[in-house]
Design a protein around this motif. Structure first.
Motif, PDB file in Angstrom:
ATOM      1  N   ILE A  15      -0.605  -7.936  -4.028  1.00  0.00           N
ATOM      2  CA  ILE A  15      -0.133  -6.805  -4.842  1.00  0.00           C
ATOM      3  C   ILE A  15       1.178  -6.296  -4.262  1.00  0.00           C
ATOM      4  O   ILE A  15       1.230  -5.858  -3.107  1.00  0.00           O
ATOM      5  N   THR A  16       2.238  -6.337  -5.048  1.00  0.00           N
ATOM      6  CA  THR A  16       3.498  -5.768  -4.561  1.00  0.00           C
ATOM      7  C   THR A  16       3.469  -4.253  -4.790  1.00  0.00           C
ATOM      8  O   THR A  16       2.934  -3.772  -5.789  1.00  0.00           O
ATOM      9  N   GLY A  17       4.007  -3.535  -3.804  1.00  0.00           N
ATOM     10  CA  GLY A  17       4.040  -2.066  -3.921  1.00  0.00           C
ATOM     11  C   GLY A  17       2.655  -1.450  -3.881  1.00  0.00           C
ATOM     12  O   GLY A  17       2.248  -0.750  -4.805  1.00  0.00           O
ATOM     13  N   ALA A  18       1.943  -1.714  -2.755  1.00  0.00           N
ATOM     14  CA  ALA A  18       0.537  -1.270  -2.676  1.00  0.00           C
ATOM     15  C   ALA A  18       0.360  -0.045  -1.779  1.00  0.00           C
ATOM     16  O   ALA A  18      -0.761   0.345  -1.477  1.00  0.00           O
ATOM     17  N   SER A  19       1.464   0.578  -1.368  1.00  0.00           N
ATOM     18  CA  SER A  19       1.353   1.702  -0.422  1.00  0.00           C
ATOM     19  C   SER A  19       0.858   2.984  -1.087  1.00  0.00           C
ATOM     20  O   SER A  19       0.346   3.877  -0.422  1.00  0.00           O
ATOM     21  N   GLN A  20       1.033   3.076  -2.391  1.00  0.00           N
ATOM     22  CA  GLN A  20       0.690   4.326  -3.100  1.00  0.00           C
ATOM     23  C   GLN A  20       0.538   4.034  -4.595  1.00  0.00           C
ATOM     24  O   GLN A  20       0.701   2.889  -5.038  1.00  0.00           O
TER      25      GLN A  20
ATOM     26  N   ARG B 266     -10.133  -9.821  -1.205  1.00  0.00           N
ATOM     27  CA  ARG B 266      -9.195  -9.535  -0.124  1.00  0.00           C
ATOM     28  C   ARG B 266      -7.819  -9.218  -0.708  1.00  0.00           C
ATOM     29  O   ARG B 266      -7.411  -9.828  -1.699  1.00  0.00           O
ATOM     30  N   VAL B 267      -7.122  -8.253  -0.075  1.00  0.00           N
ATOM     31  CA  VAL B 267      -5.829  -7.823  -0.619  1.00  0.00           C
ATOM     32  C   VAL B 267      -4.703  -8.010   0.391  1.00  0.00           C
ATOM     33  O   VAL B 267      -4.845  -7.672   1.561  1.00  0.00           O
ATOM     34  N   ILE B 268      -3.609  -8.564  -0.088  1.00  0.00           N
ATOM     35  CA  ILE B 268      -2.369  -8.536   0.678  1.00  0.00           C
ATOM     36  C   ILE B 268      -1.468  -7.578  -0.078  1.00  0.00           C
ATOM     37  O   ILE B 268      -1.161  -7.799  -1.260  1.00  0.00           O
ATOM     38  N   GLY B 269      -1.110  -6.490   0.579  1.00  0.00           N
ATOM     39  CA  GLY B 269      -0.331  -5.452  -0.102  1.00  0.00           C
ATOM     40  C   GLY B 269       1.035  -5.313   0.540  1.00  0.00           C
ATOM     41  O   GLY B 269       1.166  -5.413   1.758  1.00  0.00           O
ATOM     42  N   THR B 270       2.061  -5.084  -0.284  1.00  0.00           N
ATOM     43  CA  THR B 270       3.405  -4.989   0.284  1.00  0.00           C
ATOM     44  C   THR B 270       3.989  -3.584   0.167  1.00  0.00           C
ATOM     45  O   THR B 270       3.611  -2.797  -0.701  1.00  0.00           O
ATOM     46  N   SER B 271       4.927  -3.324   1.084  1.00  0.00           N
ATOM     47  CA  SER B 271       5.707  -2.087   1.060  1.00  0.00           C
ATOM     48  C   SER B 271       7.082  -2.420   1.626  1.00  0.00           C
ATOM     49  O   SER B 271       7.234  -3.409   2.343  1.00  0.00           O
ATOM     50  N   THR B 272       8.065  -1.569   1.341  1.00  0.00           N
ATOM     51  CA  THR B 272       9.395  -1.827   1.914  1.00  0.00           C
ATOM     52  C   THR B 272       9.501  -1.296   3.350  1.00  0.00           C
ATOM     53  O   THR B 272      10.475  -1.591   4.032  1.00  0.00           O
ATOM     54  N   THR B 273       8.528  -0.503   3.788  1.00  0.00           N
ATOM     55  CA  THR B 273       8.645   0.130   5.113  1.00  0.00           C
ATOM     56  C   THR B 273       7.420  -0.147   5.993  1.00  0.00           C
ATOM     57  O   THR B 273       6.325  -0.428   5.480  1.00  0.00           O
ATOM     58  N   GLN B 274       7.623  -0.011   7.321  1.00  0.00           N
ATOM     59  CA  GLN B 274       6.501  -0.181   8.250  1.00  0.00           C
ATOM     60  C   GLN B 274       5.479   0.935   8.029  1.00  0.00           C
ATOM     61  O   GLN B 274       4.272   0.705   8.109  1.00  0.00           O
ATOM     62  N   ASN B 275       5.989   2.131   7.724  1.00  0.00           N
ATOM     63  CA  ASN B 275       5.093   3.250   7.458  1.00  0.00           C
ATOM     64  C   ASN B 275       4.161   2.916   6.279  1.00  0.00           C
ATOM     65  O   ASN B 275       2.947   3.156   6.323  1.00  0.00           O
ATOM     66  N   GLY B 276       4.734   2.304   5.233  1.00  0.00           N
ATOM     67  CA  GLY B 276       3.934   1.893   4.069  1.00  0.00           C
ATOM     68  C   GLY B 276       2.923   0.821   4.441  1.00  0.00           C
ATOM     69  O   GLY B 276       1.758   0.862   4.012  1.00  0.00           O
ATOM     70  N   VAL B 277       3.353  -0.129   5.265  1.00  0.00           N
ATOM     71  CA  VAL B 277       2.444  -1.204   5.718  1.00  0.00           C
ATOM     72  C   VAL B 277       1.289  -0.601   6.518  1.00  0.00           C
ATOM     73  O   VAL B 277       0.123  -1.000   6.353  1.00  0.00           O
ATOM     74  N   ASN B 278       1.600   0.390   7.368  1.00  0.00           N
ATOM     75  CA  ASN B 278       0.538   1.038   8.152  1.00  0.00           C
ATOM     76  C   ASN B 278      -0.484   1.709   7.234  1.00  0.00           C
ATOM     77  O   ASN B 278      -1.693   1.616   7.454  1.00  0.00           O
TER      78      ASN B 278
END
Ligand SMILES: NC(=O)c1ccc[n+]([C@@H]2O[C@H](COP(=O)([O-])OP(=O)(O)OC[C@H]3O[C@@H](n4cnc5c(N)ncnc54)[C@H](OP(=O)(O)O)[C@@H]3O)[C@@H](O)[C@H]2O)c1
Length: 244
Positions: free
Chosen positions: A10-15, A31-43
């Motif tokens: 899922i792209t853009g899974a931080s929020q 199982r999910v692989i989620g992306t974010s542009t930032t480390q904060n989002g990945v966390n």
């Protein structure tokens, strides 16, 4: 992490909508692989995933990085069963005031990146003769909107892309569909002022905004076996604001 469990990217899974979709998948044991542009989002993603997948930095403005990132994923998982192209951005202005970057960035993230990601993912889906591709578009891609020439164009472009790809992949048991939300309560619309908000609301027959969960429910259906004969379609989820 290489076992028989299904995997969704899922792209853009931080929020927002991406996160709501991710939480539904987790509930179903996917199982999910989620992306974010930032480390904060990945966390943030790793926190809610609780080891049922992982977060990954991915900036879709950087289309050249996409291939490497997908390779990184395939080092950890055998197969991506479900691709959810959810990440999207907007930068609203009347065309007369819109600069080149505001045009190019929106087209890159909302449209061009889908070409790069899909190309990487479908190779293994074709080999396995199985897969689901679902992209979050927007009602604005179908209606147009003042101040959103860039956004509307990017989302409208997805229609041709998905119809054509659906035709190319139909015989491989891979379905390719679009979910087109109306106005959904997420940070995406937090910049609307009260006047714009009231104007939009007055055009929604259900007299309320949609929720990220209501979009996620439709994505779950399109990801499931129950939608096995649906491809090349757009499902509109907008409280009656637009009917195709
Ligand atoms: N909310 C609505 O009313 C509405 C209506 C119609 C369509 N949509 C569509 O729904 C999708 C999700 O929107 P949302 O409402 O959930 O918005 P959101 O809350 O703003 O979330 C957007 C997501 O996209 C990611 N993202 C932003 N820029 C990116 C980039 N350059 N590369 C990769 N990822 C990026 C963000 O990740 P980070 O910030 O963590 O980097 C975030 O996870 C979008 O495609 C949007 O166009 C929304």
């Amino acid at each position: 992490m290489k076992n028989k469990k299904k995997t969704a990217l899922i792209t853009g899974a931080s929020q927002g909508i991406g996160k709501a979709i991710a939480l539904k998948f987790l509930n179903k044991g996917i199982r999910v692989i989620g992306t974010s542009t930032t480390q904060n989002g990945v966390n943030k993603i790793n926190k809610y995933l609780k080891n049922n997948g992982f977060g990954l930095i991915l900036d879709l403005k950087n289309t050249n990085s996409i291939s490497e990132k997908i390779k990184e994923i395939y080092k950890k998982v055998y197969f991506i069963d479900i691709l959810i192209n959810n990440a999207g951005i907007k930068s609203d202005k009347l065309l007369i005031y819109m600069n080149n970057k505001e045009w190019e960035d929106i087209i890159k993230v909302n449209l061009t990146s889908i070409f790069y990601i899909s190309k990487e993912i479908i190779r293994s889906m074709i080999k396995k003769k199985e897969g689901r591709i679902i992209t979050i578009s927007s009602m604005i891609g179908y209606t147009g909107n003042k101040g959103q020439v860039n956004y509307s164009t990017s989302k409208a472009g997805l229609i041709g892309f998905h119809k054509s790809l659906a035709l190319e992949l139909a015989s491989k048991n891979i379905t390719v569909n679009i979910v087109a939300p109306g106005l959904i309560k997420t940070n995406f619309i937090k910049d609307l002022n009260i006047f714009q908000y009231k104007k939009y609301l007055s055009n929604i027959p259900m007299k309320r905004l949609g929720t990220a969960e209501e979009i996620a429910n439709v994505v779950m259906f399109l990801s499931s076996e129950k939608s096995s004969y649906i491809t090349g379609q757009t499902l509109h989820v907008n409280g009656g604001m637009y009917m195709s």
